[in-house]
Each structure stands twice: as C-alpha cells, then as structure tokens.
Design a protein around this motif. Structure first.
Motif, PDB file in Angstrom:
ATOM      1  N   GLY A 101     -61.818 -45.830  77.389  1.00 19.28           N
ATOM      2  CA  GLY A 101     -62.020 -45.941  76.199  1.00 19.28           C
ATOM      3  C   GLY A 101     -63.160 -46.971  75.634  1.00 19.28           C
ATOM      4  O   GLY A 101     -63.926 -46.506  74.608  1.00 19.28           O
ATOM      5  N   VAL A 102     -63.487 -47.671  76.526  1.00 18.64           N
ATOM      6  CA  VAL A 102     -64.991 -48.377  76.106  1.00 18.64           C
ATOM      7  C   VAL A 102     -66.027 -48.094  76.959  1.00 18.64           C
ATOM      8  O   VAL A 102     -67.047 -48.178  76.370  1.00 18.64           O
ATOM      9  N   LEU A 103     -65.792 -46.992  77.851  1.00 22.59           N
ATOM     10  CA  LEU A 103     -67.131 -46.773  78.628  1.00 22.59           C
ATOM     11  C   LEU A 103     -67.768 -45.712  77.693  1.00 22.59           C
ATOM     12  O   LEU A 103     -69.194 -45.753  77.501  1.00 22.59           O
ATOM     13  N   GLY A 104     -67.459 -44.738  77.121  1.00 22.54           N
ATOM     14  CA  GLY A 104     -68.248 -44.017  76.159  1.00 22.54           C
ATOM     15  C   GLY A 104     -68.866 -44.579  74.975  1.00 22.54           C
ATOM     16  O   GLY A 104     -69.892 -44.433  74.902  1.00 22.54           O
ATOM     17  N   PRO A 105     -68.191 -45.341  74.316  1.00 21.85           N
ATOM     18  CA  PRO A 105     -68.942 -45.967  73.302  1.00 21.85           C
ATOM     19  C   PRO A 105     -69.870 -47.070  73.775  1.00 21.85           C
ATOM     20  O   PRO A 105     -71.223 -47.214  73.114  1.00 21.85           O
ATOM     21  N   SER A 106     -69.789 -47.637  74.769  1.00 19.52           N
ATOM     22  CA  SER A 106     -70.754 -48.501  75.232  1.00 19.52           C
ATOM     23  C   SER A 106     -72.021 -47.626  75.660  1.00 19.52           C
ATOM     24  O   SER A 106     -73.309 -48.170  75.432  1.00 19.52           O
ATOM     25  N   LEU A 107     -71.764 -46.576  76.290  1.00 18.68           N
ATOM     26  CA  LEU A 107     -73.163 -45.750  76.525  1.00 18.68           C
ATOM     27  C   LEU A 107     -73.745 -45.352  75.407  1.00 18.68           C
ATOM     28  O   LEU A 107     -74.948 -45.148  75.401  1.00 18.68           O
ATOM     29  N   GLY A 108     -72.772 -44.850  74.481  1.00 16.86           N
ATOM     30  CA  GLY A 108     -73.291 -44.415  73.292  1.00 16.86           C
ATOM     31  C   GLY A 108     -74.223 -45.300  72.553  1.00 16.86           C
ATOM     32  O   GLY A 108     -75.291 -44.953  71.777  1.00 16.86           O
ATOM     33  N   GLU A 109     -73.802 -46.608  72.460  1.00 20.46           N
ATOM     34  CA  GLU A 109     -74.386 -47.776  71.802  1.00 20.46           C
ATOM     35  C   GLU A 109     -75.814 -47.993  72.522  1.00 20.46           C
ATOM     36  O   GLU A 109     -76.903 -48.211  71.776  1.00 20.46           O
ATOM     37  N   GLY A 110     -75.636 -47.808  73.886  1.00 16.00           N
ATOM     38  CA  GLY A 110     -76.997 -48.128  74.496  1.00 16.00           C
ATOM     39  C   GLY A 110     -77.828 -47.048  74.336  1.00 16.00           C
ATOM     40  O   GLY A 110     -79.197 -47.355  74.043  1.00 16.00           O
ATOM     41  N   ALA A 112     -78.060 -45.194  71.556  1.00 15.56           N
ATOM     42  CA  ALA A 112     -78.680 -45.255  70.116  1.00 15.56           C
ATOM     43  C   ALA A 112     -79.395 -46.303  70.042  1.00 15.56           C
ATOM     44  O   ALA A 112     -80.625 -45.997  69.450  1.00 15.56           O
ATOM     45  N   VAL A 113     -79.258 -47.477  70.578  1.00 13.47           N
ATOM     46  CA  VAL A 113     -80.391 -48.556  70.537  1.00 13.47           C
ATOM     47  C   VAL A 113     -81.778 -47.980  71.291  1.00 13.47           C
ATOM     48  O   VAL A 113     -82.809 -48.254  70.647  1.00 13.47           O
ATOM     49  N   ALA A 114     -81.593 -47.493  72.181  1.00 17.00           N
ATOM     50  CA  ALA A 114     -82.853 -46.888  73.038  1.00 17.00           C
ATOM     51  C   ALA A 114     -83.713 -46.013  72.150  1.00 17.00           C
ATOM     52  O   ALA A 114     -84.840 -46.111  71.938  1.00 17.00           O
ATOM     53  N   LYS A 115     -83.073 -44.952  71.514  1.00 19.71           N
ATOM     54  CA  LYS A 115     -83.682 -44.153  70.580  1.00 19.71           C
ATOM     55  C   LYS A 115     -84.085 -44.771  69.473  1.00 19.71           C
ATOM     56  O   LYS A 115     -85.154 -44.324  68.810  1.00 19.71           O
ATOM     57  N   ALA A 138     -89.142 -48.889  59.618  1.00 20.67           N
ATOM     58  CA  ALA A 138     -88.355 -49.608  60.181  1.00 20.67           C
ATOM     59  C   ALA A 138     -86.991 -50.112  59.511  1.00 20.67           C
ATOM     60  O   ALA A 138     -85.964 -50.058  59.834  1.00 20.67           O
ATOM     61  N   GLN A 139     -87.168 -50.216  58.128  1.00 20.18           N
ATOM     62  CA  GLN A 139     -85.904 -50.435  57.399  1.00 20.18           C
ATOM     63  C   GLN A 139     -84.962 -49.592  57.391  1.00 20.18           C
ATOM     64  O   GLN A 139     -83.856 -49.763  57.681  1.00 20.18           O
ATOM     65  N   ALA A 140     -85.166 -48.243  57.006  1.00 22.61           N
ATOM     66  CA  ALA A 140     -84.286 -47.244  57.120  1.00 22.61           C
ATOM     67  C   ALA A 140     -83.777 -46.908  58.573  1.00 22.61           C
ATOM     68  O   ALA A 140     -82.458 -46.567  58.546  1.00 22.61           O
ATOM     69  N   ILE A 141     -84.584 -46.919  59.462  1.00 19.58           N
ATOM     70  CA  ILE A 141     -84.125 -46.718  60.829  1.00 19.58           C
ATOM     71  C   ILE A 141     -83.124 -47.810  61.386  1.00 19.58           C
ATOM     72  O   ILE A 141     -82.110 -47.559  61.822  1.00 19.58           O
ATOM     73  N   THR A 142     -83.404 -49.112  61.066  1.00 19.71           N
ATOM     74  CA  THR A 142     -82.549 -50.205  61.355  1.00 19.71           C
ATOM     75  C   THR A 142     -81.052 -50.271  60.540  1.00 19.71           C
ATOM     76  O   THR A 142     -79.984 -50.409  60.752  1.00 19.71           O
ATOM     77  N   ARG A 143     -81.372 -49.807  59.346  1.00 17.31           N
ATOM     78  CA  ARG A 143     -79.871 -49.711  58.399  1.00 17.31           C
ATOM     79  C   ARG A 143     -79.274 -48.522  59.136  1.00 17.31           C
ATOM     80  O   ARG A 143     -77.888 -48.841  59.214  1.00 17.31           O
ATOM     81  N   THR A 144     -79.608 -47.552  59.326  1.00 17.91           N
ATOM     82  CA  THR A 144     -79.065 -46.261  59.993  1.00 17.91           C
ATOM     83  C   THR A 144     -78.354 -46.454  61.344  1.00 17.91           C
ATOM     84  O   THR A 144     -77.274 -46.112  61.689  1.00 17.91           O
ATOM     85  N   LEU A 145     -79.323 -47.381  62.122  1.00 16.30           N
ATOM     86  CA  LEU A 145     -78.704 -47.891  63.413  1.00 16.30           C
ATOM     87  C   LEU A 145     -77.596 -48.872  63.216  1.00 16.30           C
ATOM     88  O   LEU A 145     -76.506 -48.509  63.911  1.00 16.30           O
ATOM     89  N   PHE A 146     -77.528 -49.551  62.288  1.00 15.81           N
ATOM     90  CA  PHE A 146     -76.385 -50.517  62.183  1.00 15.81           C
ATOM     91  C   PHE A 146     -75.206 -49.725  61.852  1.00 15.81           C
ATOM     92  O   PHE A 146     -73.917 -50.229  62.097  1.00 15.81           O
ATOM     93  N   VAL A 147     -75.090 -48.938  60.764  1.00  9.75           N
ATOM     94  CA  VAL A 147     -74.010 -48.155  60.348  1.00  9.75           C
ATOM     95  C   VAL A 147     -73.358 -47.318  61.490  1.00  9.75           C
ATOM     96  O   VAL A 147     -72.312 -47.064  61.712  1.00  9.75           O
ATOM     97  N   GLY A 148     -74.549 -46.555  62.277  1.00  7.86           N
ATOM     98  CA  GLY A 148     -74.138 -45.833  63.477  1.00  7.86           C
ATOM     99  C   GLY A 148     -73.416 -46.593  64.450  1.00  7.86           C
ATOM    100  O   GLY A 148     -72.372 -46.091  65.249  1.00  7.86           O
ATOM    101  N   LEU A 149     -73.898 -47.830  64.749  1.00  8.28           N
ATOM    102  CA  LEU A 149     -73.197 -48.680  65.744  1.00  8.28           C
ATOM    103  C   LEU A 149     -72.032 -49.203  65.346  1.00  8.28           C
ATOM    104  O   LEU A 149     -71.071 -49.332  66.064  1.00  8.28           O
ATOM    105  N   ALA A 150     -71.666 -49.206  64.208  1.00  8.70           N
ATOM    106  CA  ALA A 150     -70.300 -49.846  63.519  1.00  8.70           C
ATOM    107  C   ALA A 150     -69.579 -48.655  63.764  1.00  8.70           C
ATOM    108  O   ALA A 150     -68.174 -48.791  64.155  1.00  8.70           O
TER     109      ALA A 150
END
Length: 92
Positions: A22-31, A33-36, A48-60
């Motif tokens: 269950g942690v394998l998928g989210p950890s790969l997804g987070e990596g 997402a951050v790379a993209k 930068a502001q819009a991308i960062t805000r969207t990134l943090f919502v997605g990571l959450a």
C-alpha cells in the motif's frame, strides 16, 4: 497451532503486506509527481506559484492513500474485529 495464534499470525502478515504494497504505489506516484513538477518549473518559471500549489494538493491526496493503508494495518494489529468474533464464538 490454536485458532488464536492463527488469527494473530494472519493479522500481522496482512498488516505487513498492507503497508508494504500500500505504500509502494503512493511513494512511486509522489516521486513521479515531484519529477514532473520540477520539469514544469524548469520550463515555465513564471508559473511557479500555480504549479507548486497544485503539486502540494496532489501530494496530499496521494499521501492520503498511504495513510489509509497505515490505518488499516493498525486496526488489524491493535483493534482487530476478528478477535471479538473469535472470543464470542469460543465462549470466552
């Protein structure tokens, strides 16, 4: 092995698999997402502001999946509903 031991072993093994898989998928997804996001920031620094805000919502949202797996594993270990069922069936 008695039934209580089988339930304990099954609960621990299931909790371990839940966390491991269950942690394998989210950890790969987070990596990914951050790379993209870093690629997007490098290509369009003005956004930068819009991308960062969207990134943090997605990571959450991605991280919530791993937290749910952790909660399920803790329930299996500490508040397993099968314990009560087994105890009621055995008369204990």
């Amino acid at each position: 092995m008695d039934s209580m031991t089988i339930i304990a072993v099954a609960s621990i093994v299931t909790a371990g698999l839940t966390l491991g898989i269950g942690v394998l998928g989210p950890s790969l997804g987070e990596g990914r997402a951050v790379a993209k996001a870093l690629t997007s920031l490098a290509q369009q620094p003005d956004s930068a502001q819009a991308i960062t805000r969207t990134l943090f919502v997605g990571l959450a949202m991605i991280e919530s999946t791993a937290i749910y797996c952790f909660v399920v594993a803790m329930i299996l270990i500490f508040a397993n509903p099968f314990w009560n069922h087994f105890l009621a069936a055995s008369g204990g």
